[in-house]
Scaffold this motif. Structure first.
Motif, PDB file in Angstrom:
ATOM      1  N   ALA A 398       0.823  -1.217   0.000  1.00 43.37           N
ATOM      2  CA  ALA A 398       0.000   0.000   0.000  1.00 43.37           C
ATOM      3  C   ALA A 398       0.860   1.271   0.000  1.00 43.37           C
ATOM      4  O   ALA A 398       0.522   2.252  -0.665  1.00 43.37           O
ATOM      5  N   ASP A 399       1.969   1.246   0.763  1.00 40.58           N
ATOM      6  CA  ASP A 399       2.825   2.440   0.800  1.00 40.58           C
ATOM      7  C   ASP A 399       3.369   2.769  -0.587  1.00 40.58           C
ATOM      8  O   ASP A 399       3.394   3.921  -1.008  1.00 40.58           O
ATOM      9  N   LYS A 401       2.079   1.757  -3.495  1.00 35.91           N
ATOM     10  CA  LYS A 401       0.963   2.110  -4.370  1.00 35.91           C
ATOM     11  C   LYS A 401       0.579   3.575  -4.168  1.00 35.91           C
ATOM     12  O   LYS A 401       0.447   4.332  -5.137  1.00 35.91           O
ATOM     13  N   HIS A 402       0.434   3.989  -2.933  1.00 35.55           N
ATOM     14  CA  HIS A 402      -0.007   5.364  -2.672  1.00 35.55           C
ATOM     15  C   HIS A 402       1.120   6.354  -2.903  1.00 35.55           C
ATOM     16  O   HIS A 402       0.868   7.506  -3.287  1.00 35.55           O
ATOM     17  N   ARG A 405       1.245   7.931  -6.332  1.00 28.71           N
ATOM     18  CA  ARG A 405       0.204   8.901  -6.697  1.00 28.71           C
ATOM     19  C   ARG A 405       0.755  10.329  -6.762  1.00 28.71           C
ATOM     20  O   ARG A 405      -0.003  11.286  -6.863  1.00 28.71           O
TER      21      ARG A 405
ATOM     22  N   THR B  71      -6.797  -1.157  -1.952  1.00 29.15           N
ATOM     23  CA  THR B  71      -6.915  -0.161  -0.864  1.00 29.15           C
ATOM     24  C   THR B  71      -8.199   0.611  -1.129  1.00 29.15           C
ATOM     25  O   THR B  71      -9.251  -0.013  -1.243  1.00 29.15           O
ATOM     26  N   GLU B 168      -7.246   4.211 -10.882  1.00 24.58           N
ATOM     27  CA  GLU B 168      -6.132   4.635 -10.042  1.00 24.58           C
ATOM     28  C   GLU B 168      -5.578   5.967 -10.550  1.00 24.58           C
ATOM     29  O   GLU B 168      -5.164   6.814  -9.767  1.00 24.58           O
ATOM     30  N   ARG B 189      -6.191  13.020  -9.334  1.00 22.99           N
ATOM     31  CA  ARG B 189      -5.423  11.777  -9.526  1.00 22.99           C
ATOM     32  C   ARG B 189      -4.456  12.051 -10.660  1.00 22.99           C
ATOM     33  O   ARG B 189      -4.806  12.744 -11.619  1.00 22.99           O
TER      34      ARG B 189
END
Lengths: 558, 193
Positions: A398-399, A401-402, A405, B71, B168, B189
């Motif tokens: 998750a770290d 993936k985010h 962004r 997530t 995403e 995004r």
């Protein structure tokens, strides 16, 4: 084809040059047959991946390594599943060279040729480009000068639409421009810094055949900033045969277009010094025929045109009709290409690019313009762009993936195109021991880069990094790969223009010295290659040659 | 229908090849060329050629979801990444490239048996993370090149999928515009390539 069909002219090839030849000749009243070895591609209808995101393209548009290696060896790194339908299969259509002197010959296999997949950077050549051979005693002198071509540049530019900014540089003449694609904030910053640190050097807008204003009279819509040009563009936003010259030629009602038709050679009458016909093979049926016309425009692309000319020979002779002075096939060139530099631009992280331009910025040639003080002749320019990429984050989960962004910092990268000299012994010839599936001897390349090109690449690498560092970029790196000739896809020469029929193949009107009714107007005509992209010059020269051909025909000379 | 035609074409080509072979080196040139001619290669757009065993397939799915988990947006499995990986390996990779992935999967499985007494696919999410961490830190013999290759496959598969491109990230519309100084603050995004 019915026996009653009669053509005033045959145009061989339908790419950048062939499309222009067909348009000009039909618009001026001639009945024209245009032939292309590739399959038919209709504008809009036959662009299977136009507008498609990656998930709608086979393998997300990544070329299978094994397939690329087996069938597209010259195209390795260029062809992808979305462009594969436009390119030729190298395994089925081989050519020849002696190791280690590889030639990466990038070839299309469709009507429209490389006009569908080209890079679209469009520059006029400068007066110095037409004068350098004479001044330096290199190659042969061009029989024409910039002023001979300038009106034809204007003519072509107004029609196709070229976007760019006026700069008033004598070594990079302005075109008839549509407004340029704007620089992004980082490029503007770099422009100020670079031009301040290096007086005389410039960083300017790209000059592109992507239009920034609609051309409703041609059913063309301005660029939509998708940056997917090589999929084919149903908006007609960039110049291609399909979007621009083919509709014009068809509208006259005087064009006959034959796809899937391979030209193997020209028939020639040595007594009359005339081309008497074109031998073509239907790729689907294997049936061969000779079609006659009063004149022929050979626009098959530089090396394919040489292939056809070399294979136009008397029975029982290996020597071409057009090889009387030994010049045919010699002085083949390509641009230097495998030099790239990049770095990080500090700051401006509160701003980002929205949308995707089809091109970025250009650093015009700055070497050997006034005096020639360097250990190499001629010069180079850089094409580049500033951009921000999504951050790459270490680890997984998750770290990561985010973390992805966010955008990373601004970066700038640019690559050099430089001028290769015309060496007489950089040549192509026929290999009579190997034949293609139409019975034609394979084209064999013997082309290498020499000391001048190597030194130029070294200088481009050094100067590129120096400019970025002194402009204030950080983490500046650069690389210089081995340049395999052909990789710049700017192969030219081999049937050069010249003043002297003893050392050149064509005269100043693109007419063969050995056949006034034969015009060669693609890259084969080039006596030197400048350091800027050549296609705009092919178009201008083709329009000029067509105009001359019509006048000569009306005067009864050909 | 097309399948039947394909079989018929292969049959005809093979028959021709057999006949030409009977003539040896003296085959008439057009006949020889007809045999040598193969139609342009077609890229597989259908289901991937299977390369994994059921157990390997399940492990690839589990690990890809650990790399790119669900997530507030969907993870690798919803995005179809496992099938993408099999597609890449089956149709796109050459043999030694496949070995990197197969070798890594085997090494991870072996370590899982040693440490947790279950195959990796049956390990807990935390245990799978621990196994991936070992691979990442180059502490799994036989899996040296596995982690960066596998991560690349997952990331590429994810960000070229419909989920990655449209959920995403943001896919910019057509007609499109260009602004070279767009406020980052307005980006909800980040944009798809």
């Amino acid at each position: 084809m019915a026996a009653t069909d009669r053509f005033d002219a045959i145009v061989i090839g339908s790419g950048i040059s062939g499309g222009w030849a067909a348009k000009e000749l039909t618009e001026k009243g001639l009945r024209v047959l245009m032939v292309d070895r590739g399959r038919m591609v209709e504008h809009g209808e036959d662009y299977p991946f136009d507008g498609k995101p990656a998930y709608e393209i086979p393998a997300r548009d990544k070329m299978p390594a094994a397939l690329a290696k087996r069938d597209y060896f010259a195209l390795n790194g260029w062809v992808s599943p979305s462009t594969q339908p436009f390119f030729i299969n190298d395994r089925l259509n081989p050519y020849d060279y002696d190791a280690p002197n590889k030639f990466n010959w990038v070839r299309p296999s469709v009507v429209g040729g490389k006009s569908l997949t080209w890079g679209r950077w469009s520059f006029r050549w400068a007066p110095t480009d037409y004068e350098a051979n004479k001044r330096e005693g290199v190659g042969v002198d061009w029989p024409i000068r910039y002023d001979d071509v300038a009106p034809w540049y204007s003519y072509v530019e107004k029609y196709i639409g070229v976007s760019g900014g006026k700069e008033n540089l004598d070594y990079l003449p302005d075109s008839e421009f549509m407004p340029p694609f704007p620089m992004n904030v980082a490029e503007k910053w770099l422009k100020g810094r670079l031009e301040g640190e290096f007086p005389g050097r410039k960083l300017i807008n790209a000059r592109l055949s992507n239009i920034t204003e609609d051309k409703p009279e041609q059913n063309r819509t301005r660029c939509q900033k998708r940056s997917q040009c090589s999929h084919g563009c149903s908006f007609g936003a960039y110049f291609s045969t399909q979007a621009v010259t083919l509709p014009a030629a068809r509208a006259t009602g005087r064009l006959t277009l034959r796809s899937d038709t391979w030209v193997t050679n020209l028939e020639y009458d040595p007594a009359k010094k005339r081309v008497t016909g074109v031998r073509m093979v239907d790729a689907k049926t294997g049936r061969a025929e000779v079609v006659q016309a009063r004149m022929v425009f050979l626009c098959a692309s530089a090396m394919s045109s040489l292939h056809i000319l070399l294979n136009s020979r008397p029975k029982d002779s290996e020597r071409s009709w057009f090889h009387s002075n030994g010049a045919l096939g010699s002085a083949v060139m390509d641009h230097i290409f495998r030099v790239g530099v990049q770095g990080e631009i500090p700051g401006m992280t509160e701003l980002i690019e929205y949308g995707r331009r089809p091109g970025g910025v250009y650093v015009p040639r700055f070497r050997n313009l006034k005096t020639e003080e360097l250990p190499f002749k001629r010069g180079y320019g850089y094409q580049g762009q500033a951009f921000r990429q999504p951050a790459m984050v270490d680890g997984f989960g998750a770290d990561m993936k985010h973390g992805m962004r966010e955008y990373g910092p601004w970066k700038f990268s640019m690559g050099a195109f430089g001028e290769c000299l015309p060496y007489d012994d950089n040549r192509v010839m026929l290999n009579f021991n190997k034949q293609d599936r139409f019975g034609t001897p394979l084209l064999r390349f013997d082309v290498t880069f020499r000391d001048n090109e190597i030194k130029m690449m070294d200088d481009a690498l050094e100067q590129g990094q120096l400019m970025l560092r002194r402009a204030g970029l950080v983490n500046v790196t650069g690389g210089r790969g081995k340049h395999v000739p052909g990789e710049a896809i700017h192969e030219m020469g081999g049937a050069r223009m010249g003043r002297d029929p003893n050392t050149s193949v064509l005269n100043g009107w693109n007419q063969a010295h050995d056949a006034p009714n034969l015009f060669v107007t693609d890259g084969a005509q080039m006596a030197s290659v400048s350091c800027v992209n050549p296609s705009l010059t092919f178009m201008a020269m083709t329009a000029r040659a067509a105009d001359h051909a019509i006048k000569q025909m009306k005067a009864g000379v050909i | 229908m097309s399948r039947a035609r394909g079989v018929a074409m292969i049959g005809r080509r093979e028959t021709l090849a057999a006949m030409v072979a009977a003539f040896g080196a003296s085959a008439f040139a057009p006949l020889a060329r007809a045999v040598a001619y193969k139609p342009d290669p077609v890229i597989n757009t259908g289901p991937p050629a299977p390369v994994f065993t059921a157990a390997q397939r399940a492990l690839v799915a589990a690990l890809s979801e650990r790399v790119m988990p669900t997530t507030d947006t969907p993870g690798a499995i919803t995005a179809g990444v496992p099938a993408y990986i099999e597609h890449m390996l089956g149709d796109w990779a050459i043999d030694d490239e496949r070995a990197t992935i197969f070798g890594g999967l085997a090494a991870i499985d072996a370590r899982s048996m040693a440490d947790y007494r279950v195959p990796a696919v049956k390990a807990t999410a935390a245990q799978q993370d621990a196994l991936l961490t070992l691979a990442m830190n180059d502490k799994l013999p036989g899996a040296t090149e596995f982690f960066p290759a596998f991560k690349q496959l997952v990331i590429t598969g994810y960000f070229t999928s419909e989920v990655g491109i449209t959920q995403e990230r943001e896919y910019l519309p057509v007609p499109g515009e260009y602004d070279g100084a767009y406020p980052y603050a307005k980006v909800k995004r980040i944009f798809s390539a």
